[in-house]
Design a protein around this motif. Structure first.
Motif, PDB file in Angstrom:
ATOM      1  N   PHE A 191       0.314  -0.594 108.807  1.00 16.41           N
ATOM      2  CA  PHE A 191       0.618  -1.116 107.477  1.00 16.41           C
ATOM      3  C   PHE A 191       2.048  -1.659 107.459  1.00 16.41           C
ATOM      4  N   PRO A 192       2.369  -2.504 106.496  1.00 16.93           N
ATOM      5  CA  PRO A 192       3.743  -3.020 106.415  1.00 16.93           C
ATOM      6  C   PRO A 192       4.759  -1.884 106.214  1.00 16.93           C
ATOM      7  N   PHE A 234       2.228   3.194 104.302  1.00 15.59           N
ATOM      8  CA  PHE A 234       3.177   3.545 105.367  1.00 15.59           C
ATOM      9  C   PHE A 234       3.913   4.836 105.017  1.00 15.59           C
ATOM     10  N   MET A 235       4.417   4.915 103.801  1.00 16.85           N
ATOM     11  CA  MET A 235       5.203   6.072 103.388  1.00 16.85           C
ATOM     12  C   MET A 235       4.357   7.333 103.286  1.00 16.85           C
ATOM     13  N   GLU A 283       1.914  10.133 116.622  1.00 16.57           N
ATOM     14  CA  GLU A 283       0.693   9.774 115.880  1.00 16.57           C
ATOM     15  C   GLU A 283       1.049   9.276 114.483  1.00 16.57           C
ATOM     16  N   HIS A 284       2.018   9.910 113.852  1.00 10.57           N
ATOM     17  CA  HIS A 284       2.480   9.456 112.538  1.00 10.57           C
ATOM     18  C   HIS A 284       2.923   7.992 112.615  1.00 10.57           C
ATOM     19  N   ALA A 285       3.762   7.679 113.586  1.00 12.83           N
ATOM     20  CA  ALA A 285       4.283   6.312 113.729  1.00 12.83           C
ATOM     21  C   ALA A 285       3.160   5.334 114.058  1.00 12.83           C
ATOM     22  N   TYR A 286       2.288   5.707 114.982  1.00 10.06           N
ATOM     23  CA  TYR A 286       1.176   4.835 115.380  1.00 10.06           C
ATOM     24  C   TYR A 286       0.321   4.463 114.174  1.00 10.06           C
ATOM     25  N   GLY A 304      -4.373   6.955 108.175  1.00 13.09           N
ATOM     26  CA  GLY A 304      -4.333   5.657 108.860  1.00 13.09           C
ATOM     27  C   GLY A 304      -5.700   5.058 109.064  1.00 13.09           C
ATOM     28  N   GLN A 305      -6.724   5.882 109.033  1.00 10.20           N
ATOM     29  CA  GLN A 305      -8.080   5.393 109.252  1.00 10.20           C
ATOM     30  C   GLN A 305      -8.865   5.185 107.965  1.00 10.20           C
TER      31      GLN A 305
END
Length: 69
Positions: A41-42, A48-49, A33-36, A64-65
């Motif tokens: 984002f770039p 992203f970080m 989920e973290h990666a998804y 992310g949302q």
């Protein structure tokens, strides 16, 4: 039908929220989920970080949302 929405229940190991660390593109991820969420984002960007470093998959999803970035 196999239900795997709750990672602490039967078949939960298939959930994006299941704690399963892995490395992808040189980054170490706590859950898929973290990666998804981060790859919305770039790579390497502030957003992203923040998602990469989120304590939990739920926090990663929420970051992310969000539209605050």
């Amino acid at each position: 039908m196999i239900k795997f929405f709750k990672y602490k229940e039967k078949y939960g190991c298939f959930s994006n929220f299941a704690p399963a660390q892995f490395e992808l593109d040189g980054y170490k991820w706590k859950t898929s989920e973290h990666a998804y969420q981060a790859y919305k984002f770039p790579a390497g960007s502030e957003q992203f970080m923040k998602i990469l470093q989120a304590e939990t998959a739920t926090k990663a999803r929420n970051l992310g949302q969000t539209k605050e970035f």
